[in-house]
Each structure stands twice: as C-alpha cells, then as structure tokens.
Write a protein that holds these residues in place. Structure first.
Motif, PDB file in Angstrom:
ATOM      1  N   VAL A   1      -0.849   6.577   6.595  1.00  0.00           N
ATOM      2  CA  VAL A   1      -1.599   5.380   7.042  1.00  0.00           C
ATOM      3  C   VAL A   1      -2.065   4.543   5.763  1.00  0.00           C
ATOM      4  CG1 VAL A   1      -3.361   6.015   7.818  1.00  0.00           C
ATOM      5  CG2 VAL A   1      -2.024   7.486   8.445  1.00  0.00           C
ATOM      6  N   PRO A   2      -2.391   3.176   6.051  1.00  0.00           N
ATOM      7  CA  PRO A   2      -2.290   2.127   5.246  1.00  0.00           C
ATOM      8  C   PRO A   2      -3.907   2.365   4.473  1.00  0.00           C
ATOM      9  CG  PRO A   2      -0.949   1.164   6.383  1.00  0.00           C
ATOM     10  CD  PRO A   2      -1.198   2.637   7.477  1.00  0.00           C
ATOM     11  N   ALA A   3      -4.919   2.777   5.214  1.00  0.00           N
ATOM     12  CA  ALA A   3      -6.378   3.109   5.510  1.00  0.00           C
ATOM     13  C   ALA A   3      -6.420   4.314   4.232  1.00  0.00           C
ATOM     14  CB  ALA A   3      -7.082   3.304   6.546  1.00  0.00           C
ATOM     15  N   ILE A   4      -5.862   5.485   5.005  1.00  0.00           N
ATOM     16  CA  ILE A   4      -5.646   6.071   3.750  1.00  0.00           C
ATOM     17  C   ILE A   4      -5.128   5.977   2.131  1.00  0.00           C
ATOM     18  CG2 ILE A   4      -5.141   8.505   2.848  1.00  0.00           C
ATOM     19  CD1 ILE A   4      -4.843   9.250   6.323  1.00  0.00           C
ATOM     20  N   SER A   5      -4.170   5.561   2.275  1.00  0.00           N
ATOM     21  CA  SER A   5      -3.470   4.693   0.923  1.00  0.00           C
ATOM     22  C   SER A   5      -4.536   3.561   0.466  1.00  0.00           C
ATOM     23  CB  SER A   5      -2.684   3.751   1.310  1.00  0.00           C
ATOM     24  OG  SER A   5      -1.424   4.445   1.803  1.00  0.00           O
ATOM     25  N   ALA A   6      -5.024   2.561   0.952  1.00  0.00           N
ATOM     26  CA  ALA A   6      -6.271   1.893  -0.040  1.00  0.00           C
ATOM     27  C   ALA A   6      -7.813   2.485  -0.292  1.00  0.00           C
ATOM     28  CB  ALA A   6      -7.267   1.035   1.189  1.00  0.00           C
TER      29      ALA A   6
ATOM     30  N   ALA B   1     -10.228   4.526  -4.608  1.00  0.00           N
ATOM     31  CA  ALA B   1     -10.700   6.078  -5.531  1.00  0.00           C
ATOM     32  C   ALA B   1     -10.367   6.185  -7.318  1.00  0.00           C
ATOM     33  CB  ALA B   1     -10.288   7.073  -4.918  1.00  0.00           C
ATOM     34  N   LYS B   2      -9.006   5.868  -7.141  1.00  0.00           N
ATOM     35  CA  LYS B   2      -8.102   6.038  -8.638  1.00  0.00           C
ATOM     36  C   LYS B   2      -8.465   5.254  -9.649  1.00  0.00           C
ATOM     37  CE  LYS B   2      -3.594   7.678 -10.347  1.00  0.00           C
ATOM     38  NZ  LYS B   2      -4.931   8.799 -11.162  1.00  0.00           N
TER      39      LYS B   2
ATOM     40  N   LEU C   1       0.386  -1.348  -0.213  1.00  0.00           N
ATOM     41  CA  LEU C   1      -0.011  -0.606   0.236  1.00  0.00           C
ATOM     42  C   LEU C   1       0.740   1.550  -0.146  1.00  0.00           C
ATOM     43  CD1 LEU C   1      -2.864  -1.073   2.269  1.00  0.00           C
ATOM     44  CD2 LEU C   1      -2.664  -0.785   0.074  1.00  0.00           C
ATOM     45  N   ALA C   2       0.207   1.930  -1.115  1.00  0.00           N
ATOM     46  CA  ALA C   2       1.134   3.403  -0.492  1.00  0.00           C
ATOM     47  C   ALA C   2       0.265   4.588  -1.475  1.00  0.00           C
ATOM     48  CB  ALA C   2       2.161   3.662  -2.008  1.00  0.00           C
ATOM     49  N   ASP C   3       0.966   5.703  -1.337  1.00  0.00           N
ATOM     50  CA  ASP C   3       0.401   6.291  -2.079  1.00  0.00           C
ATOM     51  C   ASP C   3       0.002   6.059  -3.581  1.00  0.00           C
ATOM     52  OD1 ASP C   3      -0.751   9.288  -3.932  1.00  0.00           O
ATOM     53  OD2 ASP C   3       1.206  10.343  -3.270  1.00  0.00           O
ATOM     54  N   SER C   4      -0.977   6.243  -3.958  1.00  0.00           N
ATOM     55  CA  SER C   4      -2.192   5.959  -5.686  1.00  0.00           C
ATOM     56  C   SER C   4      -0.595   6.675  -6.744  1.00  0.00           C
ATOM     57  CB  SER C   4      -2.945   5.973  -5.528  1.00  0.00           C
ATOM     58  OG  SER C   4      -3.375   7.733  -5.619  1.00  0.00           O
TER      59      SER C   4
END
Length: 203
Positions: free
Chosen positions: A130-135, A140-141, A44-47
C-alpha cells in the motif's frame, strides 16, 4: 509496487507504520501519511528494501507532496511501562491524531489495529503493498535513523549510528562493557538481565 485492494476507494486514506519495535534502545517511531492522488510519488516501497540515500530522497518528496503527514512516538519510558505492543499502538494513535486532515480510512501495517475511532484495516506486509503505508514507513525510518545518529554522538561507545539500537553482537558487548545508557529499554533482554546482575553485585 504491487497493487493491493483495500476496502476503501476514496482519497483520504492514511497509511500508518512503525519503526523500532525490535531495538534495545530508543523510542518506537510511527508515521501517518495521506498521499495526494494528484502528485504521485514513484518508487515507494518497504523502507527496509531501500538504500539510505534513496529513503532520504523519497522522504523529502513525501513531505513535500503528501496532503499531510505526521510523525509520533512512544518513549523508552512508555515502552518499559506499558510493553512494546501497547506503546506502539499509542504511538500509531498519536500519529493519526496529529494529521492536519482527518482521514476517512486508515490502513495499518501488520495485523494489529489500535483501539481508536478511525475506520480502517490492517495489511500484513502493507509497507510493500500500500503506497501510503510505504510512505509512512519511509519517513518514520528516516526520522528514527537520524535520531540514532544523534544519540551516537551523545552516548559514544555504543555505535548507535551503525546498528540503530538493534541487538547486534557489537551492541551487546558495548552494553556489557559500559552498562545501559539512558535510552536503553530496561524491560528488554539482555538489558534487563544485565541490570539485575548489576543490582545483585551491589547488594
């Protein structure tokens, strides 16, 4: 992923992020995700830092393994009516409200928190911390990019599949040549000025 210490230590943490605040066309899309601690997702990372194929792989894994997730949006009409910031806050609220499980805490990417009943905090660059935000960023993208590819077929000539609605030179030239499409944001420059010029020319 680098660790980030949130104020919350439980398991019902929802991560929230948006995609599409800057483009000249299309909805702003948001997602909320509650990950399952028992089914960790690697990578998980910044999309924006991931390849398209890797984003799509991770999006499928997120949808399969997360405790729950929900994608929401604010329409082009809402963006033009309320402004992009307010429309984004509306879309984030819809994403969290749509979760099948009510979160105990919400972590939102950025520095603005919607006015809602949820307890939480904002995290600048949260999609990388934050992994949940990355997800949330990833699903979304992937969702919005797929929609822009569909719009490319529906409104040929604008090259939506390539730039996803962002204001590239090719996109601006297409708007000048073809005029705005139904999915262009009338309140955004240069679309607004182009419309004003067109109206003046007709009077």
């Amino acid at each position: 992923m680098a660790g980030y210490l949130l104020a919350y230590r439980g398991e019902l943490l929802a991560g929230v992020d948006e995609v599409g605040r800057g483009p000249l066309a299309g909805d702003v899309v948001t997602a909320a995700v509650i990950l399952d601690p028992g089914q960790p997702i690697q990578g998980l990372a910044d999309s924006k830092k991931l390849s398209e194929s890797r984003r799509e792989q991770l999006a499928e894994e997120i949808r399969e393994k997360a405790l729950c997730w929900h994608i929401a949006r604010a329409s082009v009409s809402e963006i033009d009516t309320y402004n992009i910031l307010q429309a984004t806050m509306m879309a984030m609220t819809r994403a969290v409200d749509g979760l099948a499980i009510k979160p105990e805490y919400v972590a939102v990417d950025g520095n603005r928190m919607p006015r809602w009943q949820y307890v939480g905090e904002t995290v600048i660059k949260g999609d990388a911390l934050v992994p949940a935000i990355s997800a949330a960023s990833i699903i979304a993208k992937v969702c919005r990019d797929a929609e822009m590819r569909q719009f490319d077929e529906q409104y040929p000539g604008y090259d939506f599949a390539a730039h996803k609605g962002y204001g590239t030179r090719r996109h601006r030239e297409a708007i000048e040549q073809l005029g705005p499409s139904p999915i262009h944001r009338r309140s955004f420059e240069p679309v607004r000025s182009m419309l004003e010029v067109g109206q003046l020319q007709r009077t």
